[in-house]
Enzyme design. Structure first.
Site, short mmCIF file in Angstrom:
data_model
loop_
_atom_site.label_atom_id
_atom_site.label_comp_id
_atom_site.label_asym_id
_atom_site.label_seq_id
_atom_site.Cartn_x
_atom_site.Cartn_y
_atom_site.Cartn_z
N LYS A 1 0.85 -1.19 0.00
CA LYS A 1 0.00 0.00 0.00
C LYS A 1 0.87 1.23 0.00
CE LYS A 1 -4.02 2.05 0.38
NZ LYS A 1 -3.56 2.89 -0.77
N LYS B 1 4.77 2.22 8.31
CA LYS B 1 3.58 3.03 8.60
C LYS B 1 2.34 2.16 8.79
CE LYS B 1 3.53 6.72 6.09
NZ LYS B 1 3.32 7.81 5.10
N LYS C 1 5.25 1.93 -2.99
CA LYS C 1 5.25 3.33 -3.42
C LYS C 1 5.48 3.36 -4.91
CE LYS C 1 4.90 7.36 -1.35
NZ LYS C 1 4.23 7.60 -0.06
N ASP D 1 -0.14 11.03 -3.52
CA ASP D 1 0.97 11.56 -2.72
C ASP D 1 1.32 12.91 -3.33
OD1 ASP D 1 3.92 11.68 -1.65
OD2 ASP D 1 3.02 9.98 -0.63
N THR E 1 -4.85 12.93 6.60
CA THR E 1 -3.45 12.94 7.05
C THR E 1 -3.21 14.09 8.02
OG1 THR E 1 -2.91 12.06 4.87
CG2 THR E 1 -1.06 12.72 6.25
N ASN F 1 -1.71 19.34 0.82
CA ASN F 1 -2.84 18.70 1.51
C ASN F 1 -2.59 18.46 3.00
OD1 ASN F 1 -3.80 15.72 2.32
ND2 ASN F 1 -5.41 16.79 1.23
N1 GLU Z 1 0.81 8.84 0.24
C1 GLU Z 1 0.32 8.74 1.58
C2 GLU Z 1 1.42 8.33 2.53
O1 GLU Z 1 2.59 8.51 2.29
C3 GLU Z 1 -0.90 7.84 1.65
C4 GLU Z 1 -0.68 6.44 1.19
C5 GLU Z 1 -1.97 5.66 1.02
O2 GLU Z 1 -3.02 6.18 1.30
O3 GLU Z 1 -1.85 4.51 0.58
O4 GLU Z 1 1.15 7.88 3.62
#
Ligand code: GLU
Length: 428
Positions: free
Chosen positions: A70, A94, A106, A146, A190, A221
């Site tokens: 993810k 995370k 990613k 992102d 976030t 954001n």
């Molecule tokens: N890009 C965001 C992060 O770095 C969200 C990633 C997601 O929702 O999968 O946490």
């Protein structure tokens, strides 16, 4: 001057440091120091003038022991395989620290999205999916937005994947627009999560939140919703935010000692987080250089822009008043700067804990997609609050029990969880 840090080396060094403390077995270390799978591909895109431009794209799946990989997709001019590797690694930690059943991934494209027209952007998004659709999916790897990508882009990507699969598949990607499989609360999630962590840190430090001040790097954001929630949820005051100016190719800090108005600033900010400096100045904001946000006499500093911004070169410029450093961005602080913060007793809320509200809400989005039943915003945010508070407490407890710096404690919790999943699956 500290030389430019390679983010993947930084992610590996952070991991090595805790792996040593944990006395991890070599097989576990070897597995987790590197991503499990990496894809680099070309994306030919027909531009509006009829020419074909070829872009480089990436998708890295760091570890999927706890569930499908993810993580977001960045569109950035300086994207490299190593930045994507670092960010994929941080996603593994995370999801583990937030205790959601997902792994780390990613993606990226080397492009300045502001240089593309809407049509070019849509074709690039669809091209990204055409290149990777066979290796992603709701049960394999689930991308999201992102830096440089938006809900609309996620909508196009979901559509492209669904066409290729021949079935509507909203769970392939998260951060979609509400009304097209998106979840209420995802856009704010976030920044909202960042403030939940600050609230919990203040409780721990026995610091009443009302009237406390913050300075924020970035106005994308994460930063926007961190500012709004810092003011509304904690009754605090944000005195400055910085933003990248696309025209001048440098950052500026926008300061108002009696408190910025995030809604006004949002109204003069473009979709890439550039604040209109003439309009801000006309409204009484002091426009300072891009580093000024870091030197403010505030209680809380929130880097919410990019990686590698707090380094050995500028960490000493952080005011003595700063009690909490809440990392909204991924990887904003180098290991050298960490050592100074540790010595000074600044309470650090590490990135992959602090900004885990986004991916946690993405997980909720997927759950809703699977059920085809959607929750109210209130329900989403209250579930998010519970998840974030629980994650914070688990890391704090580890930090107190083992007398660890909060970053190391978060790593400890996350690594132990991924190691357990790998063992239970019989990988090790
Ligand atoms: N890009 C965001 C992060 O770095 C969200 C990633 C997601 O929702 O999968 O946490």
């Amino acid at each position: 001057m500290a030389e430019e840090k390679n983010p993947f080396e930084m992610a590996q060094a952070q991991f090595d440091h805790v792996a040593e403390q944990m006395n991890l077995e070599p097989s576990v270390r070897n597995m987790l120091r590197w991503p499990m799978r990496e894809f680099r591909f070309q994306i030919p895109v027909r531009m509006d003038d009829g020419s074909i431009e070829v872009f480089f794209g990436f998708r890295v799946q760091h570890n999927d022991a706890r569930g499908p990989a993810k993580g977001g997709i960045r569109f950035a001019a300086n994207e490299t395989l190593d930045t994507v590797r670092a960010l994929a690694t941080w996603m593994t930690w995370k999801c583990a620290v937030a205790d959601i059943p997902l792994g780390g991934g990613k993606g990226g494209v080397v492009v300045d999205p502001a240089s593309l027209t809407t049509g070019e952007k849509e074709r690039l998004c669809r091209g990204w999916i055409d290149a990777v659709w066979k290796v992603i999916g709701p049960r394999n790897d689930v991308p999201a937005p992102d830096v440089g990508t938006t809900p609309q882009m996620m909508g196009w990507m979901m559509d492209e994947y669904s066409k290729l699969k021949g079935e509507y598949t909203p769970g392939v990607i998260t951060g979609k627009p509400v009304g097209s499989g998106g979840s209420l609360g995802r856009t704010a999630a976030t920044g909202f999560g960042v403030v939940i962590h600050i609230r919990e840190a203040m409780k721990h430090l026995k610091m009443p939140s009302a009237g406390k001040t913050a300075s924020i790097q970035g106005f994308g954001n994460v930063a926007q919703y961190a500012a709004i929630n810092f003011i509304e949820m904690l009754q605090g005051k944000v005195i400055s935010v910085s933003s990248w100016d696309r025209t001048d190719r440098c950052a500026y800090t926008f300061t108002k000692e009696d408190g910025i108005d995030p809604y006004f600033l949002q109204s003069i900010t473009d979709q890439y987080g550039t604040i209109d400096k003439e309009e801000a100045a006309a409204a009484g904001y002091k426009v300072e250089d891009g580093d000024a946000w870091l030197k403010k006499d505030v209680d809380v500093l929130i880097p919410a822009a990019r990686e590698g911004v707090i380094t050995e070169d500028n960490v000493e410029q952080i005011s003595e008043q700063v009690a909490i450093l809440a990392e909204g961005a991924n990887g904003p602080t180098t290991l050298e700067a960490d050592a100074v913060l540790k010595k000074r007793g600044v309470f650090l809320i590490p990135d992959f804990l602090c900004n885990s509200g986004g991916v946690t809400c993405s997980y909720f989005e997927q759950v809703q997609n699977d059920m085809n039943y959607y929750w109210s915003e209130e329900e989403v945010l209250s579930k998010l609050d519970q998840k974030m508070s629980k994650a914070f407490k688990a890391v704090l407890q580890m930090s107190l029990e083992k007398n660890l710096f909060m970053r190391d404690a978060a790593y400890w919790v996350a690594i132990a969880s991924v190691e357990r999943a790998m063992r239970l699956r019989g990988w090790l």
